[in-house]
Design a protein around this motif. Structure first.
Motif, PDB file in Angstrom:
ATOM      1  N   ARG A 106       2.467  -3.673   7.980  1.00  0.00           N
ATOM      2  CA  ARG A 106       2.378  -2.953   6.707  1.00  0.00           C
ATOM      3  C   ARG A 106       2.693  -3.856   5.524  1.00  0.00           C
ATOM      4  O   ARG A 106       3.153  -3.382   4.484  1.00  0.00           O
ATOM      5  CB  ARG A 106       3.326  -1.743   6.683  1.00  0.00           C
ATOM      6  N   TYR A 107       2.495  -5.195   5.678  1.00  0.00           N
ATOM      7  CA  TYR A 107       2.835  -6.050   4.547  1.00  0.00           C
ATOM      8  C   TYR A 107       1.758  -5.942   3.469  1.00  0.00           C
ATOM      9  O   TYR A 107       0.624  -5.586   3.712  1.00  0.00           O
ATOM     10  CB  TYR A 107       3.092  -7.487   4.983  1.00  0.00           C
ATOM     11  N   GLY A 108       2.178  -6.231   2.252  1.00  0.00           N
ATOM     12  CA  GLY A 108       1.390  -5.916   1.076  1.00  0.00           C
ATOM     13  C   GLY A 108       1.855  -4.602   0.484  1.00  0.00           C
ATOM     14  O   GLY A 108       1.483  -4.227  -0.625  1.00  0.00           O
ATOM     15  N   GLY A 109       2.723  -3.897   1.226  1.00  0.00           N
ATOM     16  CA  GLY A 109       3.355  -2.667   0.788  1.00  0.00           C
ATOM     17  C   GLY A 109       4.799  -2.723   1.245  1.00  0.00           C
ATOM     18  O   GLY A 109       5.358  -3.802   1.400  1.00  0.00           O
ATOM     19  N   PRO A 110       5.431  -1.585   1.504  1.00  0.00           N
ATOM     20  CA  PRO A 110       6.779  -1.617   2.092  1.00  0.00           C
ATOM     21  C   PRO A 110       6.690  -2.100   3.546  1.00  0.00           C
ATOM     22  O   PRO A 110       6.415  -1.319   4.458  1.00  0.00           O
ATOM     23  CB  PRO A 110       7.244  -0.157   2.009  1.00  0.00           C
ATOM     24  N   SER A 111       6.874  -3.390   3.762  1.00  0.00           N
ATOM     25  CA  SER A 111       6.652  -3.954   5.085  1.00  0.00           C
ATOM     26  C   SER A 111       7.773  -3.596   6.048  1.00  0.00           C
ATOM     27  O   SER A 111       8.889  -3.251   5.650  1.00  0.00           O
ATOM     28  CB  SER A 111       6.492  -5.477   4.990  1.00  0.00           C
ATOM     29  N   GLN A 112       7.463  -3.709   7.348  1.00  0.00           N
ATOM     30  CA  GLN A 112       8.409  -3.420   8.413  1.00  0.00           C
ATOM     31  C   GLN A 112       8.372  -4.549   9.433  1.00  0.00           C
ATOM     32  O   GLN A 112       7.336  -5.187   9.629  1.00  0.00           O
ATOM     33  CB  GLN A 112       8.057  -2.098   9.103  1.00  0.00           C
ATOM     34  N   ALA A 113       9.517  -4.767  10.080  1.00  0.00           N
ATOM     35  CA  ALA A 113       9.590  -5.801  11.111  1.00  0.00           C
ATOM     36  C   ALA A 113       8.668  -5.469  12.273  1.00  0.00           C
ATOM     37  O   ALA A 113       8.490  -4.302  12.638  1.00  0.00           O
ATOM     38  CB  ALA A 113      11.027  -5.957  11.597  1.00  0.00           C
ATOM     39  N   LEU A 114       8.083  -6.527  12.856  1.00  0.00           N
ATOM     40  CA  LEU A 114       7.169  -6.393  13.986  1.00  0.00           C
ATOM     41  C   LEU A 114       7.602  -7.356  15.086  1.00  0.00           C
ATOM     42  O   LEU A 114       7.951  -8.504  14.807  1.00  0.00           O
ATOM     43  CB  LEU A 114       5.741  -6.722  13.539  1.00  0.00           C
ATOM     44  N   ALA A 115       7.589  -6.887  16.335  1.00  0.00           N
ATOM     45  CA  ALA A 115       7.923  -7.746  17.474  1.00  0.00           C
ATOM     46  C   ALA A 115       7.028  -7.401  18.653  1.00  0.00           C
ATOM     47  O   ALA A 115       6.703  -6.235  18.893  1.00  0.00           O
ATOM     48  CB  ALA A 115       9.389  -7.591  17.867  1.00  0.00           C
TER      49      ALA A 115
END
Length: 367
Positions: free
Chosen positions: A62-71
């Motif tokens: 979701r980057y470019g907006g409120p991003s979240q960690a990804l694994a």
């Protein structure tokens, strides 16, 4: 460090003799491997492998907006997205691990301080360390040695330094004796020496920085360039260090691609080596089972139809293209070796900009 650019044909070390781009039958062993489940726009920034049946990759969605960690975690058969719903982080920037009991990641929080995360066999969990939650603490990269000692580069109290521990006890080491520094990478070299890389202010821009910790700091001469930063390095010894990054150059419009930067330290001085392409970036470097620098990940702005690598060929680096059709315009952020094999992983995203929506992307190399 995402967002760099490059293009290459190998150059014999120290001779200036260029090599033609290598043919790519079968993409020289590289193949695209699906990494499903990320929410666009998404990218993987870093990867580490414990062996052929266990690897980790981290980044953001979701980057470019409120991003979240990804694994993501690799189980030998495929990548699976890890559940991070218990974390409140905008991204994970680096990962390192040598076994299921010693795998670590660092990232950026939604609030103050930087998190330190440990793999618990199923997902990532925050752990306590000196300075946890302090607003000026930043953890930027992590490395794990064969002895499971953990080394994290970052800053605390306004000074750039290393955090060292074994999972139970942690301590911050002496500050790096250089002002106006950013660190992006840390690696463990032979005989336990720990190397860091990044950039340092030179008054009108910045130069590449490489330093070694072996109980005290040794700061190598700066790698000069026009706004040059080092994203990653490989140290085979104190007189054989390769550093890769991007030279931003002078001015230009926002989003202007930089130029790939490849440099070698022979124990006395840095030698800049032509990358073989002129617009783009070099993002990561990994060694082989013998400890020699073997593969470099990059991005060739002038030909984005496939991923771009440099492969070590004797005393030269040769440009190698990744598989066709793996992604619309793949961008690689990192490359890492797979212990106990001759294989490698690379990770990144399916295109270098958030739109059209880019997704997490990986490639695997079989010798």
């Amino acid at each position: 460090m995402a967002g760099t650019v490059g293009a290459l044909s190998g150059v014999a070390l120290g001779t200036g003799q260029s090599r033609a781009e290598a043919p790519a039958p079968g993409a020289e062993g590289w193949q695209a491997v699906p990494a499903p489940g990320s929410v666009p726009a998404a990218q993987l920034r870093s990867a580490a492998a414990a062996g052929p049946r266990l690897a980790w990759a981290v980044g953001e969605e979701r980057y470019g907006g409120p991003s979240q960690a990804l694994a993501m975690v690799w189980n030998g058969d495929g990548w699976a997205k890890s559940d991070l719903s218990h974390l409140d982080h905008t991204q994970l920037t680096a990962v390192a691990g040598v076994c299921p009991a010693s795998a670590w990641s660092v990232g950026r929080p939604a609030g103050d301080g930087s998190p330190l995360l440990r793999w618990d066999g199923a997902t990532w969990r925050e752990v306590t360390f000196p300075g946890r939650g302090e607003p000026d603490v930043r953890l930027t990269s992590v490395a794990v040695g064969p002895d499971r000692q953990v080394w994290i580069c970052g800053s605390r109290g306004g000074a750039v330094r290393l955090l060292h521990g074994d999972g139970r006890r942690w301590r911050w080491l002496d500050p790096l004796p250089v002002a106006s520094v950013n660190l992006y990478g840390v690696v463990v070299g032979p005989r336990g020496a720990v190397w860091v890389s990044g950039d340092r202010s030179n008054g009108g821009g910045w130069s590449g920085l490489v330093a070694r910790w072996d109980g005290a700091w040794t700061v190598l001469p700066p790698i000069t360039g026009l706004r040059l930063g080092i994203a990653d390095l490989h140290a085979a010894g104190p007189d054989d260090v390769w550093a890769v990054g991007t030279e931003a150059g002078v001015g230009g419009p926002p989003g202007r691609p930089g130029n790939p930067a490849l440099s070698h330290w022979d124990g006395t001085a840095w030698t800049r080596v032509e990358a073989g392409f002129t617009v783009g970036s070099l993002t990561g470097i990994a060694g082989d089972a013998q400890g020699r620098a073997a593969w470099i990940s990059g991005w060739n702005f002038q030909d984005q139809s496939r991923s771009t690598y440099l492969r070590r060929d004797g005393d030269a680096w040769v440009v190698v293209r990744g598989p066709a059709g793996g992604a619309p315009a793949p961008y690689l952020n990192a490359v890492t070796s797979v212990p106990g094999t001759t294989g490698f992983w690379s990770v990144g995203m399916t295109s270098p900009s958030p739109y059209p929506p880019t997704e997490a992307y990986t490639e695997r190399h079989h010798a």
